[in-house]
Design a protein around this motif. Sequence first.
Motif, mmCIF file in Angstrom:
data_model
loop_
_atom_site.group_PDB
_atom_site.id
_atom_site.type_symbol
_atom_site.label_atom_id
_atom_site.label_comp_id
_atom_site.label_asym_id
_atom_site.label_seq_id
_atom_site.Cartn_x
_atom_site.Cartn_y
_atom_site.Cartn_z
ATOM 1 N N PHE A 4 38.241 16.897 9.342
ATOM 2 C CA PHE A 4 36.890 16.348 9.306
ATOM 3 C C PHE A 4 36.371 16.167 10.720
ATOM 4 O O PHE A 4 37.115 15.776 11.617
ATOM 5 C CB PHE A 4 36.864 14.991 8.589
ATOM 6 N N ASP A 5 35.094 16.395 10.913
ATOM 7 C CA ASP A 5 34.453 16.177 12.197
ATOM 8 C C ASP A 5 33.880 14.759 12.209
ATOM 9 O O ASP A 5 33.137 14.378 11.295
ATOM 10 C CB ASP A 5 33.341 17.216 12.395
ATOM 11 N N VAL A 6 34.225 13.968 13.219
ATOM 12 C CA VAL A 6 33.798 12.567 13.278
ATOM 13 C C VAL A 6 32.273 12.464 13.368
ATOM 14 O O VAL A 6 31.654 11.682 12.648
ATOM 15 C CB VAL A 6 34.464 11.836 14.470
ATOM 16 N N ALA A 7 31.685 13.252 14.236
ATOM 17 C CA ALA A 7 30.226 13.193 14.397
ATOM 18 C C ALA A 7 29.523 13.590 13.100
ATOM 19 O O ALA A 7 28.522 12.976 12.717
ATOM 20 C CB ALA A 7 29.788 14.104 15.541
ATOM 21 N N ALA A 8 30.042 14.579 12.414
ATOM 22 C CA ALA A 8 29.428 14.998 11.152
ATOM 23 C C ALA A 8 29.588 13.930 10.074
ATOM 24 O O ALA A 8 28.696 13.738 9.241
ATOM 25 C CB ALA A 8 30.037 16.316 10.683
ATOM 26 N N THR A 9 30.710 13.222 10.085
ATOM 27 C CA THR A 9 30.911 12.132 9.132
ATOM 28 C C THR A 9 29.881 11.030 9.363
ATOM 29 O O THR A 9 29.292 10.503 8.419
ATOM 30 C CB THR A 9 32.338 11.573 9.257
ATOM 31 N N VAL A 10 29.653 10.696 10.617
ATOM 32 C CA VAL A 10 28.642 9.686 10.948
ATOM 33 C C VAL A 10 27.257 10.163 10.521
ATOM 34 O O VAL A 10 26.469 9.401 9.955
ATOM 35 C CB VAL A 10 28.691 9.353 12.460
ATOM 36 N N VAL A 11 26.971 11.434 10.753
ATOM 37 C CA VAL A 11 25.680 11.994 10.331
ATOM 38 C C VAL A 11 25.533 11.912 8.811
ATOM 39 O O VAL A 11 24.475 11.560 8.294
ATOM 40 C CB VAL A 11 25.519 13.449 10.834
ATOM 41 N N GLY A 12 26.604 12.217 8.087
ATOM 42 C CA GLY A 12 26.556 12.128 6.626
ATOM 43 C C GLY A 12 26.276 10.715 6.143
ATOM 44 O O GLY A 12 25.511 10.503 5.201
ATOM 45 N N ILE A 13 26.884 9.734 6.804
ATOM 46 C CA ILE A 13 26.633 8.334 6.439
ATOM 47 C C ILE A 13 25.176 7.983 6.720
ATOM 48 O O ILE A 13 24.501 7.366 5.897
ATOM 49 C CB ILE A 13 27.593 7.402 7.197
ATOM 50 N N PHE A 14 24.673 8.404 7.863
ATOM 51 C CA PHE A 14 23.306 8.044 8.229
ATOM 52 C C PHE A 14 22.252 8.798 7.423
ATOM 53 O O PHE A 14 21.152 8.290 7.232
ATOM 54 C CB PHE A 14 23.070 8.214 9.724
ATOM 55 N N ILE A 15 22.566 10.002 6.956
ATOM 56 C CA ILE A 15 21.603 10.715 6.102
ATOM 57 C C ILE A 15 21.310 9.887 4.857
ATOM 58 O O ILE A 15 20.154 9.635 4.509
ATOM 59 C CB ILE A 15 22.136 12.110 5.710
ATOM 60 N N VAL A 16 22.378 9.454 4.200
ATOM 61 C CA VAL A 16 22.186 8.663 2.982
ATOM 62 C C VAL A 16 21.631 7.289 3.317
ATOM 63 O O VAL A 16 20.764 6.760 2.610
ATOM 64 C CB VAL A 16 23.504 8.565 2.193
ATOM 65 N N PHE A 17 22.078 6.700 4.423
ATOM 66 C CA PHE A 17 21.588 5.383 4.822
ATOM 67 C C PHE A 17 20.081 5.401 5.054
ATOM 68 O O PHE A 17 19.351 4.540 4.572
ATOM 69 C CB PHE A 17 22.319 4.921 6.082
ATOM 70 N N ARG A 18 19.599 6.398 5.787
ATOM 71 C CA ARG A 18 18.161 6.490 6.066
ATOM 72 C C ARG A 18 17.365 6.742 4.782
ATOM 73 O O ARG A 18 16.276 6.214 4.602
ATOM 74 C CB ARG A 18 17.876 7.594 7.084
ATOM 75 N N PHE A 19 17.910 7.553 3.914
ATOM 76 C CA PHE A 19 17.229 7.829 2.645
ATOM 77 C C PHE A 19 17.146 6.547 1.819
ATOM 78 O O PHE A 19 16.108 6.254 1.215
ATOM 79 C CB PHE A 19 18.002 8.915 1.880
ATOM 80 N N ASN A 20 18.213 5.767 1.812
ATOM 81 C CA ASN A 20 18.217 4.513 1.061
ATOM 82 C C ASN A 20 17.287 3.482 1.685
ATOM 83 O O ASN A 20 16.661 2.691 0.984
ATOM 84 C CB ASN A 20 19.633 3.967 0.952
ATOM 85 N N GLU A 21 17.199 3.467 3.007
ATOM 86 C CA GLU A 21 16.252 2.572 3.673
ATOM 87 C C GLU A 21 14.818 2.928 3.293
ATOM 88 O O GLU A 21 13.983 2.053 3.078
ATOM 89 C CB GLU A 21 16.422 2.637 5.192
ATOM 90 N N ALA A 22 14.528 4.208 3.213
ATOM 91 C CA ALA A 22 13.192 4.639 2.793
ATOM 92 C C ALA A 22 12.922 4.189 1.368
ATOM 93 O O ALA A 22 11.818 3.751 1.039
ATOM 94 C CB ALA A 22 13.063 6.160 2.909
ATOM 95 N N TYR A 23 13.935 4.280 0.522
ATOM 96 C CA TYR A 23 13.779 3.808 -0.855
ATOM 97 C C TYR A 23 13.493 2.312 -0.867
ATOM 98 O O TYR A 23 12.624 1.853 -1.606
ATOM 99 C CB TYR A 23 15.039 4.118 -1.673
ATOM 100 N N GLN A 24 14.192 1.536 -0.083
ATOM 101 C CA GLN A 24 13.966 0.090 -0.070
ATOM 102 C C GLN A 24 12.575 -0.256 0.442
ATOM 103 O O GLN A 24 11.928 -1.173 -0.082
ATOM 104 C CB GLN A 24 15.041 -0.596 0.768
ATOM 105 N N ARG A 25 12.087 0.467 1.433
ATOM 106 C CA ARG A 25 10.713 0.241 1.912
ATOM 107 C C ARG A 25 9.709 0.592 0.830
ATOM 108 O O ARG A 25 8.720 -0.120 0.623
ATOM 109 C CB ARG A 25 10.449 1.055 3.172
ATOM 110 N N TRP A 26 9.956 1.684 0.109
ATOM 111 C CA TRP A 26 9.065 2.077 -0.985
ATOM 112 C C TRP A 26 9.066 1.004 -2.065
ATOM 113 O O TRP A 26 8.016 0.645 -2.590
ATOM 114 C CB TRP A 26 9.517 3.423 -1.574
ATOM 115 N N TRP A 27 10.233 0.471 -2.406
ATOM 116 C CA TRP A 27 10.330 -0.541 -3.453
ATOM 117 C C TRP A 27 9.600 -1.816 -3.028
ATOM 118 O O TRP A 27 8.903 -2.441 -3.834
ATOM 119 C CB TRP A 27 11.796 -0.848 -3.768
#
Length: 136
Positions: free
Chosen positions: A93-116
């Motif tokens: 596993f690539d560490v930087a890519a793992t962090v990017v994967g976490i942040f992709i979903v995190f940012r998407f979920n933050e957008a959902y919370q702002r929408w809600w």
Amino acid sequence: TTFNVQKKYNSRALILSIAAGLFCLGLGHKAACRGIVLGGIFSAINFALMGQLLRFQLSHQRKTAVRRSLLSMAVRYTLLAIPLIMAVRSDRFDVAATVVGIFIVFRFNEAYQRWWEARTLWGGIVNASRSFARQR
């Protein structure tokens, strides 16, 4: 219901993470692909767990609510540490890519919370305007 909307956005975020992983795989970066998908999966699990544990955090007693909230945060952050530890200890596993994967979903979920939150505020404005219209 709230659960259905949360499930829809969580699955979209996971699909986005998998699509980014497949894009990296198409470019020939297998470790990055694995890291993005790994981070995305654990982040999506974290988001689902956050929604499920919220009802247990609400309590009439303040000390109980604080304890439950702290325990929930500890469980969720421990869950997010798992893919990072796996990425550091394994060269699959690539560490930087793992962090990017976490942040992709995190940012998407933050957008959902702002929408809600915006949806909730807009509902309050609509209700207040209806009350005002009835008073006239």
